[in-house]
Design a protein around this motif. Structure first.
Motif, PDB file in Angstrom:
ATOM      1  N   ILE A  39       0.847  -1.200   0.000  1.00 19.75           N
ATOM      2  CA  ILE A  39       0.000   0.000   0.000  1.00 19.75           C
ATOM      3  C   ILE A  39       0.882   1.249   0.000  1.00 19.75           C
ATOM      4  O   ILE A  39       1.731   1.420   0.870  1.00 19.75           O
ATOM      5  CB  ILE A  39      -0.930   0.010   1.236  1.00 19.75           C
ATOM      6  N   GLN A  40       0.692   2.112  -0.997  1.00 16.61           N
ATOM      7  CA  GLN A  40       1.442   3.363  -1.103  1.00 16.61           C
ATOM      8  C   GLN A  40       0.454   4.514  -0.914  1.00 16.61           C
ATOM      9  O   GLN A  40      -0.092   5.059  -1.880  1.00 16.61           O
ATOM     10  CB  GLN A  40       2.148   3.430  -2.459  1.00 16.61           C
ATOM     11  N   ARG A  41       0.228   4.850   0.344  1.00 12.59           N
ATOM     12  CA  ARG A  41      -0.818   5.821   0.700  1.00 12.59           C
ATOM     13  C   ARG A  41      -0.601   7.172   0.043  1.00 12.59           C
ATOM     14  O   ARG A  41      -1.549   7.794  -0.464  1.00 12.59           O
ATOM     15  CB  ARG A  41      -0.870   5.999   2.222  1.00 12.59           C
ATOM     16  N   GLU A  42       0.640   7.669   0.086  1.00 14.19           N
ATOM     17  CA  GLU A  42       0.881   9.016  -0.420  1.00 14.19           C
ATOM     18  C   GLU A  42       0.618   9.128  -1.925  1.00 14.19           C
ATOM     19  O   GLU A  42       0.298  10.192  -2.430  1.00 14.19           O
ATOM     20  CB  GLU A  42       2.321   9.451  -0.099  1.00 14.19           C
ATOM     21  N   LYS A  43       0.745   8.013  -2.637  1.00 11.12           N
ATOM     22  CA  LYS A  43       0.485   8.016  -4.084  1.00 11.12           C
ATOM     23  C   LYS A  43      -0.930   7.548  -4.417  1.00 11.12           C
ATOM     24  O   LYS A  43      -1.305   7.515  -5.591  1.00 11.12           O
ATOM     25  CB  LYS A  43       1.501   7.113  -4.795  1.00 11.12           C
ATOM     26  N   GLU A  44      -1.685   7.174  -3.381  1.00 10.87           N
ATOM     27  CA  GLU A  44      -3.042   6.645  -3.552  1.00 10.87           C
ATOM     28  C   GLU A  44      -3.048   5.486  -4.557  1.00 10.87           C
ATOM     29  O   GLU A  44      -3.815   5.453  -5.522  1.00 10.87           O
ATOM     30  CB  GLU A  44      -4.015   7.741  -4.004  1.00 10.87           C
ATOM     31  N   GLN A  45      -2.149   4.530  -4.294  1.00 13.09           N
ATOM     32  CA  GLN A  45      -2.096   3.362  -5.159  1.00 13.09           C
ATOM     33  C   GLN A  45      -1.595   2.157  -4.366  1.00 13.09           C
ATOM     34  O   GLN A  45      -1.013   2.305  -3.290  1.00 13.09           O
ATOM     35  CB  GLN A  45      -1.193   3.604  -6.369  1.00 13.09           C
ATOM     36  N   ILE A  46      -1.862   0.999  -4.918  1.00 12.99           N
ATOM     37  CA  ILE A  46      -1.346  -0.232  -4.327  1.00 12.99           C
ATOM     38  C   ILE A  46      -0.631  -1.018  -5.415  1.00 12.99           C
ATOM     39  O   ILE A  46      -0.990  -0.939  -6.599  1.00 12.99           O
ATOM     40  CB  ILE A  46      -2.463  -1.099  -3.692  1.00 12.99           C
ATOM     41  N   LEU A  47       0.403  -1.740  -4.988  1.00 11.10           N
ATOM     42  CA  LEU A  47       1.136  -2.611  -5.898  1.00 11.10           C
ATOM     43  C   LEU A  47       0.744  -4.042  -5.595  1.00 11.10           C
ATOM     44  O   LEU A  47       0.934  -4.524  -4.482  1.00 11.10           O
ATOM     45  CB  LEU A  47       2.643  -2.425  -5.722  1.00 11.10           C
ATOM     46  N   LEU A  48       0.170  -4.693  -6.614  1.00  9.77           N
ATOM     47  CA  LEU A  48      -0.217  -6.099  -6.497  1.00  9.77           C
ATOM     48  C   LEU A  48       0.853  -6.957  -7.142  1.00  9.77           C
ATOM     49  O   LEU A  48       1.286  -6.685  -8.265  1.00  9.77           O
ATOM     50  CB  LEU A  48      -1.538  -6.351  -7.220  1.00  9.77           C
ATOM     51  N   GLN A  49       1.292  -8.014  -6.456  1.00 12.78           N
ATOM     52  CA  GLN A  49       2.250  -8.951  -7.027  1.00 12.78           C
ATOM     53  C   GLN A  49       1.780 -10.374  -6.758  1.00 12.78           C
ATOM     54  O   GLN A  49       1.300 -10.680  -5.652  1.00 12.78           O
ATOM     55  CB  GLN A  49       3.643  -8.740  -6.424  1.00 12.78           C
ATOM     56  N   ALA A  50       1.881 -11.208  -7.785  1.00 19.18           N
ATOM     57  CA  ALA A  50       1.434 -12.594  -7.672  1.00 19.18           C
ATOM     58  C   ALA A  50       2.330 -13.483  -8.510  1.00 19.18           C
ATOM     59  O   ALA A  50       3.040 -13.018  -9.409  1.00 19.18           O
ATOM     60  CB  ALA A  50      -0.016 -12.729  -8.129  1.00 19.18           C
ATOM     61  N   ASP A  51       2.287 -14.782  -8.212  1.00 19.55           N
ATOM     62  CA  ASP A  51       3.109 -15.731  -8.950  1.00 19.55           C
ATOM     63  C   ASP A  51       2.491 -16.128 -10.286  1.00 19.55           C
ATOM     64  O   ASP A  51       3.148 -16.774 -11.105  1.00 19.55           O
ATOM     65  CB  ASP A  51       3.350 -16.999  -8.110  1.00 19.55           C
TER      66      ASP A  51
END
Length: 683
Positions: free
Chosen positions: A580-592
């Motif tokens: 969770i990147q609150r200051e950028k209002e975005q989330i990074l999703l990573q999966a296999d």
């Protein structure tokens, strides 16, 4: 007590002598700004029996220096950090060549950081404090030593840059020396214009600064040197008659042994020669024979290089050993590269992770997350030794750090945390540079579009009137030569360098020639690496997938859920990592896998969509939010609340407060949402 103020280039230094630690052989109380270090020297006047220099350097931080209590369960300083170990190693590599042959007295140099102003360059301060503690000690052979850091900003070199200047610098060149002589170089670069000529300019600037500093130390500190200790040097025990026997009767056998193709064969042949001499001359001692055989071997290796321009394995001075490259040989790893150069072999494995996989570093520079790691392992079997694999030593940390420096400026922008591990499977010269080559290829094999970096180790043999620079040295030449010089870079720029001199110093012309010769070798190796890179088959099905999703700041609590339950459920259900990147209002999703990534993305999109809809008959995993007389309010996974009415709860689970409590997980069935209120049924 003597207080001595010195003004070095961009560095205010103050030394107090005979102030503390007076029972040591030598000590200084060093101050630069608000940083204070205590450096002390202790010498055991009983020499050891072994044939090596028993010098130990320990550089240690004290947590109170920065108003901190050590973190963790045990509230006292413990194992030295990686920074402390690497700084100890830098100081050791600088000072070790200053001790004369035959000095076998256990010597301990301890440097303690007692106060830190968060601005001082600690490796520089530590070297100055430690070297000058030796200078004023009772060891009369120690000359003045200094060090300097050169940065580069806006095209100009900067001497001893500040912390803020260093953050903007594209060059980090650390040079230590004595007078006009260079003793040690460490360099990391991110400047695409840093070629051999530019690097030589920076080194010459460093030499001038060091010479000026040493002159100040000579005038200010040498007059206060303690009375010299009576420490007679051990004389090299020679046996001329044994040497003559070897030279006259076994010359051809030694020559044949040196020309053996493998290191193990060479060692076996030399051992066999020693046993043969012992059988012919039983009055001699095997230890003496081996000593003279080693000395004769060294002389022959150097003579072959200087007089014939030929090396023990038949190569010319500028020849690189045969290279073979294989990629992605590990079917279950993200990526791998097996790099073999002569008898040196490195298996480098790349693993891609998420933000939570980053290494948290806590040291005097503050807490930080390290998203690129290079770990180097050197098991005993790589050199034929029967030894257990234990903890990481100084050498392994140093080699891994060098490889990291060589590669990190060429990394592309990526959301991944990257870990490279180099397993040295065979070693006969420059396993750290093989690790650089293998590491660069492993990054490519992981699908990262990095610029390729090659590394090579250079050597030097100096005679009375001539010298020879050697490309791609093997262990024999490292042991019997006069320099170990490792350099790594791309086709256009140098990215890392490390040099240790076994002599008093090195002529600038020889150093420049070595740099140019290394560039030629680097280009040869890069050509082979570029060819190998064209044949890489990515293991796409194994490589992690990632995607950035925009999420309004006010919806982040909905994603996290009560007590983090929602986000934990998403991570467990879809096997993903969420940063969770609150200051950028975005989330990074990573999966296999793409399947898991898309499923998690769909779920989160529904979750953060206003007025998320629940379908009748849908089974939801909720959390008890509040228990009232007429039912239970349930916090649902997509940010809404539903009511499980008492009429929908079995009689044997009433009264409600005896069977339900806040925070309790509960699966329910969605019955409908009349008037916008979600009604739930007991499942």
């Amino acid at each position: 007590m003597n207080t001595i103020d010195l003004t070095l280039t961009n560095l205010e230094e103050q030394y107090k002598l005979e102030y503390v630690a007076k029972q040591a052989c030598g000590s200084v109380w060093y101050r630069s700004g608000g940083t204070i270090l205590l450096a002390s020297v202790a010498v055991d006047t009983t020499p050891i029996s072994g044939d090596f220099l028993p010098l130990t350097v320990q550089y240690l931080h004290k947590s109170y220096a920065l108003r901190k209590i050590p973190s963790g369960f045990i509230k006292r300083e413990g194992k030295p950090s990686e920074f402390e170990t690497l700084t100890s190693r830098i100081i050791d590599r600088t000072l070790r060549p200053l001790f004369p042959a035959g000095y076998y007295y256990p010597t301990q140099l301890t440097i303690l950081v007692l106060s830190y102003d968060e601005q001082s360059d600690l490796p520089l301060c530590a070297l100055h404090a430690g070297a000058n503690a030796l200078l004023v000690s009772g060891l009369d052979f120690i000359p003045p030593v200094s060090s300097v850091r050169i940065g580069k900003s806006n095209g100009d070199f900067v001497i001893n840059p500040t912390k803020q200047q260093m953050a903007q610098s594209c060059l980090d060149l650390y040079v230590a020396g004595s007078g006009e002589d260079i003793l040690m170089i460490e360099m990391k670069g991110a400047d695409p214009a840093l070629d051999e000529a530019a690097l030589m300019q920076a080194i010459e600037l460093a030499k001038q600064t060091i010479a000026s500093d040493c002159a100040l130390y000579t005038n200010a500190l040498l007059p206060h040197k303690r009375q010299a200790l009576a420490l007679p040097l051990a004389k090299l025990t020679t046996h001329p008659h044994i040497y003559t026997i070897i030279a006259t009767q076994h010359h051809e056998q030694v020559k044949a042994a040196l020309e053996s193709m493998s290191k193990s064969e060479r060692n076996d042949e030399l051992e066999s020669i020693a046993q043969e001499i012992l059988a012919l001359h039983p009055e001699l001692e095997l230890e003496s024979i081996l000593s003279m055989l080693g000395l004769y071997k060294k002389h022959q290796v150097r003579a072959m290089i200087l007089d014939e321009g030929r090396r023990a394995d038949g190569r010319g001075l500028e020849d690189v050993r045969p290279i073979s490259i294989e990629t992605n040989i590990l079917p279950c790893a993200h990526a791998s590269a097996l790099f073999t150069r002569g008898e040196t072999q490195a298996l480098v494995v790349c693993t891609l992770g998420g933000e939570n996989d980053a290494q948290i570093q806590e040291d005097f520079s503050g807490g930080s997350k390290e998203r690129f790691m290079f770990h180097y392992n050197f098991p005993g079997f790589s050199v034929g030794e029967a030894s257990m694999i234990g903890g990481v030593g100084r050498r392994e940390l140093g080699h891994g750090n060098l490889a990291k420096k060589a590669l990190e400026s060429t990394l592309p922008q990526t959301h991944h945390t990257i870990r490279l591990v180099s397993e040295i499977l065979e070693s006969n010269g420059s396993s750290s540079m093989a690790s650089v080559c293998g590491g660069s290829l492993a990054l490519r094999a992981a699908g990262l579009e990095n610029e390729l970096v090659a590394g090579v180790a250079m050597g030097l043999v100096l005679g009375e009137n001539k010298h020879a620079v050697l490309t791609d040295i093997m262990g024999l030449e490292d042991h019997d030569g006069d320099m170990d010089f490792k350099i790594a870079g791309t086709r256009s720029a140098i990215t890392a360098m490390q040099m240790d001199i076994k002599l008093g110093g090195i002529d600038s012309r020889i150093l420049h020639a070595a740099l140019l010769q290394a560039k030629h070798a680097r280009e040869q190796i890069l050509s082979l690496m570029e060819e190998a890179a064209t044949h890489i088959t990515l293991q796409t099905h194994l490589l992690p997938k990632s995607e950035l999703l925009h999420i309004p700041a006010h919806k982040i609590p909905d994603l996290i859920g009560p007590g983090g339950k929602t986000i934990k459920d998403i991570i467990d259900r879809f096997k993903v990592a969420i940063d969770i990147q609150r200051e950028k209002e975005q989330i990074l999703l990573q999966a296999d896998s793409t399947k898991n990534l898309e499923a998690a993305k769909t779920f989160i999109t529904k979750l953060i969509t206003p007025n998320a809809q629940y379908e009748s008959g849908e089974v939801v995993a909720g959390v008890v939010k509040r228990v009232v007389d007429f039912g239970v309010f349930i916090a649902l996974p997509r940010g809404e609340d539903g009511l499980l009415h008492i009429s929908k709860i079995p009689q044997d689970m009433q009264p409600l407060r005896e069977h339900f409590s806040e925070g309790m997980g509960l699966e329910c069935i969605v019955l409908g949402s009349p008037k916008g209120k979600i009604e739930l049924g007991f499942r």
